[in-house]
Motif scaffolding. Sequence first.
Motif, PDB file in Angstrom:
ATOM      1  N   VAL A 143      32.405  40.286  39.926  1.00 20.61           N
ATOM      2  CA  VAL A 143      32.690  39.196  39.139  1.00 20.61           C
ATOM      3  C   VAL A 143      32.674  39.465  37.690  1.00 20.61           C
ATOM      4  O   VAL A 143      31.394  39.739  37.226  1.00 20.61           O
ATOM      5  CB  VAL A 143      31.889  38.089  39.434  1.00 20.61           C
ATOM      6  CG1 VAL A 143      32.644  36.794  38.648  1.00 20.61           C
ATOM      7  CG2 VAL A 143      31.950  37.888  40.966  1.00 20.61           C
ATOM      8  N   ARG A 144      33.889  39.687  37.049  1.00 17.37           N
ATOM      9  CA  ARG A 144      34.004  39.936  35.538  1.00 17.37           C
ATOM     10  C   ARG A 144      33.449  38.927  34.901  1.00 17.37           C
ATOM     11  O   ARG A 144      33.950  37.720  35.232  1.00 17.37           O
ATOM     12  CB  ARG A 144      35.070  40.782  35.473  1.00 17.37           C
ATOM     13  CG  ARG A 144      35.477  41.921  35.998  1.00 17.37           C
ATOM     14  CD  ARG A 144      36.771  42.318  35.368  1.00 17.37           C
ATOM     15  NE  ARG A 144      36.701  43.906  36.182  1.00 17.37           N
ATOM     16  CZ  ARG A 144      37.539  44.868  35.490  1.00 17.37           C
ATOM     17  NH1 ARG A 144      37.950  44.706  34.453  1.00 17.37           N
ATOM     18  NH2 ARG A 144      37.491  45.956  36.191  1.00 17.37           N
ATOM     19  N   PRO A 145      33.076  38.935  33.618  1.00 14.02           N
ATOM     20  CA  PRO A 145      32.731  37.952  32.760  1.00 14.02           C
ATOM     21  C   PRO A 145      33.949  37.319  32.268  1.00 14.02           C
ATOM     22  O   PRO A 145      34.837  38.272  32.145  1.00 14.02           O
ATOM     23  CB  PRO A 145      31.769  38.422  31.782  1.00 14.02           C
ATOM     24  CG  PRO A 145      31.421  39.590  32.300  1.00 14.02           C
ATOM     25  CD  PRO A 145      32.105  40.149  33.205  1.00 14.02           C
ATOM     26  N   PRO A 146      34.121  35.935  32.024  1.00 16.36           N
ATOM     27  CA  PRO A 146      35.350  35.569  31.299  1.00 16.36           C
ATOM     28  C   PRO A 146      35.686  36.114  29.843  1.00 16.36           C
ATOM     29  O   PRO A 146      34.929  36.688  29.214  1.00 16.36           O
ATOM     30  CB  PRO A 146      34.892  33.810  30.990  1.00 16.36           C
ATOM     31  CG  PRO A 146      33.600  33.509  31.594  1.00 16.36           C
ATOM     32  CD  PRO A 146      32.723  35.075  31.801  1.00 16.36           C
TER      33      PRO A 146
ATOM     34  N   ILE B 197      31.437  42.462  57.731  1.00 15.54           N
ATOM     35  CA  ILE B 197      31.707  41.603  56.918  1.00 15.54           C
ATOM     36  C   ILE B 197      32.769  41.790  56.094  1.00 15.54           C
ATOM     37  O   ILE B 197      33.372  42.768  55.825  1.00 15.54           O
ATOM     38  CB  ILE B 197      30.714  41.551  55.692  1.00 15.54           C
ATOM     39  CG1 ILE B 197      29.282  41.439  56.169  1.00 15.54           C
ATOM     40  CG2 ILE B 197      30.780  40.599  54.340  1.00 15.54           C
ATOM     41  CD1 ILE B 197      28.019  41.586  55.222  1.00 15.54           C
ATOM     42  N   ALA B 198      33.778  40.589  55.705  1.00 19.94           N
ATOM     43  CA  ALA B 198      35.037  40.590  54.690  1.00 19.94           C
ATOM     44  C   ALA B 198      34.639  39.606  53.685  1.00 19.94           C
ATOM     45  O   ALA B 198      34.035  38.656  53.946  1.00 19.94           O
ATOM     46  CB  ALA B 198      36.262  40.064  55.477  1.00 19.94           C
ATOM     47  N   VAL B 199      34.883  40.143  52.537  1.00 18.59           N
ATOM     48  CA  VAL B 199      34.689  39.188  51.128  1.00 18.59           C
ATOM     49  C   VAL B 199      36.049  39.259  50.468  1.00 18.59           C
ATOM     50  O   VAL B 199      36.677  40.172  50.245  1.00 18.59           O
ATOM     51  CB  VAL B 199      33.743  40.119  50.252  1.00 18.59           C
ATOM     52  CG1 VAL B 199      33.412  39.390  48.814  1.00 18.59           C
ATOM     53  CG2 VAL B 199      32.303  40.308  50.953  1.00 18.59           C
ATOM     54  N   SER B 200      36.234  37.843  50.146  1.00 12.64           N
ATOM     55  CA  SER B 200      37.808  37.642  49.425  1.00 12.64           C
ATOM     56  C   SER B 200      37.303  36.693  48.238  1.00 12.64           C
ATOM     57  O   SER B 200      36.929  35.641  48.531  1.00 12.64           O
ATOM     58  CB  SER B 200      38.601  37.311  50.348  1.00 12.64           C
ATOM     59  OG  SER B 200      39.891  37.088  49.889  1.00 12.64           O
ATOM     60  N   PRO B 201      37.923  36.806  47.053  1.00 12.66           N
ATOM     61  CA  PRO B 201      38.231  38.368  46.806  1.00 12.66           C
ATOM     62  C   PRO B 201      37.192  38.997  46.395  1.00 12.66           C
ATOM     63  O   PRO B 201      36.179  38.823  45.882  1.00 12.66           O
ATOM     64  CB  PRO B 201      39.045  38.024  45.402  1.00 12.66           C
ATOM     65  CG  PRO B 201      38.444  36.837  44.832  1.00 12.66           C
ATOM     66  CD  PRO B 201      37.918  36.025  45.862  1.00 12.66           C
ATOM     67  N   VAL B 202      37.240  40.659  46.279  1.00 12.95           N
ATOM     68  CA  VAL B 202      36.209  41.548  45.933  1.00 12.95           C
ATOM     69  C   VAL B 202      36.117  41.550  44.268  1.00 12.95           C
ATOM     70  O   VAL B 202      35.035  42.134  43.865  1.00 12.95           O
ATOM     71  CB  VAL B 202      36.467  42.663  46.785  1.00 12.95           C
ATOM     72  CG1 VAL B 202      35.892  42.533  48.165  1.00 12.95           C
ATOM     73  CG2 VAL B 202      37.574  43.384  46.393  1.00 12.95           C
ATOM     74  N   LEU B 203      37.222  41.419  43.768  1.00 12.92           N
ATOM     75  CA  LEU B 203      37.139  41.445  42.338  1.00 12.92           C
ATOM     76  C   LEU B 203      37.732  40.313  41.736  1.00 12.92           C
ATOM     77  O   LEU B 203      38.696  39.866  42.047  1.00 12.92           O
ATOM     78  CB  LEU B 203      38.125  42.719  41.752  1.00 12.92           C
ATOM     79  CG  LEU B 203      38.108  42.957  40.231  1.00 12.92           C
ATOM     80  CD1 LEU B 203      36.951  43.094  39.677  1.00 12.92           C
ATOM     81  CD2 LEU B 203      39.152  43.890  40.005  1.00 12.92           C
ATOM     82  N   SER B 204      37.088  39.354  40.828  1.00 13.20           N
ATOM     83  CA  SER B 204      37.630  38.174  40.158  1.00 13.20           C
ATOM     84  C   SER B 204      36.688  38.114  39.056  1.00 13.20           C
ATOM     85  O   SER B 204      35.870  38.978  38.365  1.00 13.20           O
ATOM     86  CB  SER B 204      37.076  37.183  41.358  1.00 13.20           C
ATOM     87  OG  SER B 204      35.716  37.139  41.455  1.00 13.20           O
ATOM     88  N   ILE B 205      37.165  36.837  38.517  1.00 17.55           N
ATOM     89  CA  ILE B 205      36.584  36.543  36.855  1.00 17.55           C
ATOM     90  C   ILE B 205      35.695  35.352  37.148  1.00 17.55           C
ATOM     91  O   ILE B 205      35.904  34.350  37.962  1.00 17.55           O
ATOM     92  CB  ILE B 205      37.855  36.316  35.950  1.00 17.55           C
ATOM     93  CG1 ILE B 205      38.513  37.434  35.785  1.00 17.55           C
ATOM     94  CG2 ILE B 205      37.114  35.711  34.652  1.00 17.55           C
ATOM     95  CD1 ILE B 205      39.830  37.285  35.087  1.00 17.55           C
ATOM     96  N   ALA B 206      34.596  35.324  36.367  1.00 16.14           N
ATOM     97  CA  ALA B 206      33.381  34.244  36.399  1.00 16.14           C
ATOM     98  C   ALA B 206      34.110  32.947  35.773  1.00 16.14           C
ATOM     99  O   ALA B 206      34.764  33.256  35.011  1.00 16.14           O
ATOM    100  CB  ALA B 206      32.470  34.809  35.838  1.00 16.14           C
ATOM    101  N   PRO B 207      33.822  31.858  36.117  1.00 19.51           N
ATOM    102  CA  PRO B 207      33.062  31.427  37.307  1.00 19.51           C
ATOM    103  C   PRO B 207      33.684  31.555  38.638  1.00 19.51           C
ATOM    104  O   PRO B 207      34.841  31.104  38.739  1.00 19.51           O
ATOM    105  CB  PRO B 207      32.366  30.206  37.255  1.00 19.51           C
ATOM    106  CG  PRO B 207      33.242  29.492  36.646  1.00 19.51           C
ATOM    107  CD  PRO B 207      33.823  30.662  35.541  1.00 19.51           C
ATOM    108  N   ALA B 208      33.414  32.595  39.447  1.00 18.09           N
ATOM    109  CA  ALA B 208      34.252  32.862  40.843  1.00 18.09           C
ATOM    110  C   ALA B 208      33.642  32.089  41.955  1.00 18.09           C
ATOM    111  O   ALA B 208      32.674  31.869  42.209  1.00 18.09           O
ATOM    112  CB  ALA B 208      34.031  34.366  40.933  1.00 18.09           C
ATOM    113  N   ASN B 209      34.564  31.876  42.930  1.00 17.72           N
ATOM    114  CA  ASN B 209      34.539  31.249  44.130  1.00 17.72           C
ATOM    115  C   ASN B 209      35.012  32.513  45.098  1.00 17.72           C
ATOM    116  O   ASN B 209      35.812  32.839  45.071  1.00 17.72           O
ATOM    117  CB  ASN B 209      35.388  29.885  44.655  1.00 17.72           C
ATOM    118  CG  ASN B 209      35.005  28.686  43.644  1.00 17.72           C
ATOM    119  OD1 ASN B 209      33.542  28.946  43.105  1.00 17.72           O
ATOM    120  ND2 ASN B 209      35.783  27.783  43.385  1.00 17.72           N
ATOM    121  N   VAL B 210      33.984  32.653  46.197  1.00 17.10           N
ATOM    122  CA  VAL B 210      34.060  33.770  46.958  1.00 17.10           C
ATOM    123  C   VAL B 210      33.923  33.354  48.365  1.00 17.10           C
ATOM    124  O   VAL B 210      33.019  32.539  48.515  1.00 17.10           O
ATOM    125  CB  VAL B 210      33.302  34.962  46.517  1.00 17.10           C
ATOM    126  CG1 VAL B 210      33.378  36.083  47.587  1.00 17.10           C
ATOM    127  CG2 VAL B 210      33.629  35.323  45.177  1.00 17.10           C
TER     128      VAL B 210
END
Length: 122
Positions: free
Chosen positions: A113-116, A24-37
């Motif tokens: 996914v970090r909160p806004p 599995i590859a996930v992109s991005p692995v660190l993002s800000i909500a609401p996130a599209n992954v």
Amino acid sequence: MLGFTTMLFFSATLYSNASEPLAIAVSPVLSIAPANVVIRVSIAPDAANRSLVVVTESDKYYRRSRVQLDGQEAPRMIPMELRRLPGGEYEVRATLIDGSGHPRALAHRLLVVRPPGGSELE
């Protein structure tokens, strides 16, 4: 936290060894909500491959997707998109299933996914 985030980024974006039946590859692995992954599941061709189950879950979110596979003729990569993920720490698991319904291989990755507003995870 920065060291953990860096380690998480590198471990979640690299594909596993090509000799493995599932990665599995996930992109991005660190993002800000609401996130599209985007999740990309790489599958080694095998006549026994009949389905793929991908589960994404956190304390407040759960999604399960099942994709039918046609053994040796199945695609080598299956992309999936998760839209508008709320803040949280997620585990993404993929299970390759044979014709009898038994698991053949399992792979997993972590996703944050970090909160806004940049506040810490709840």
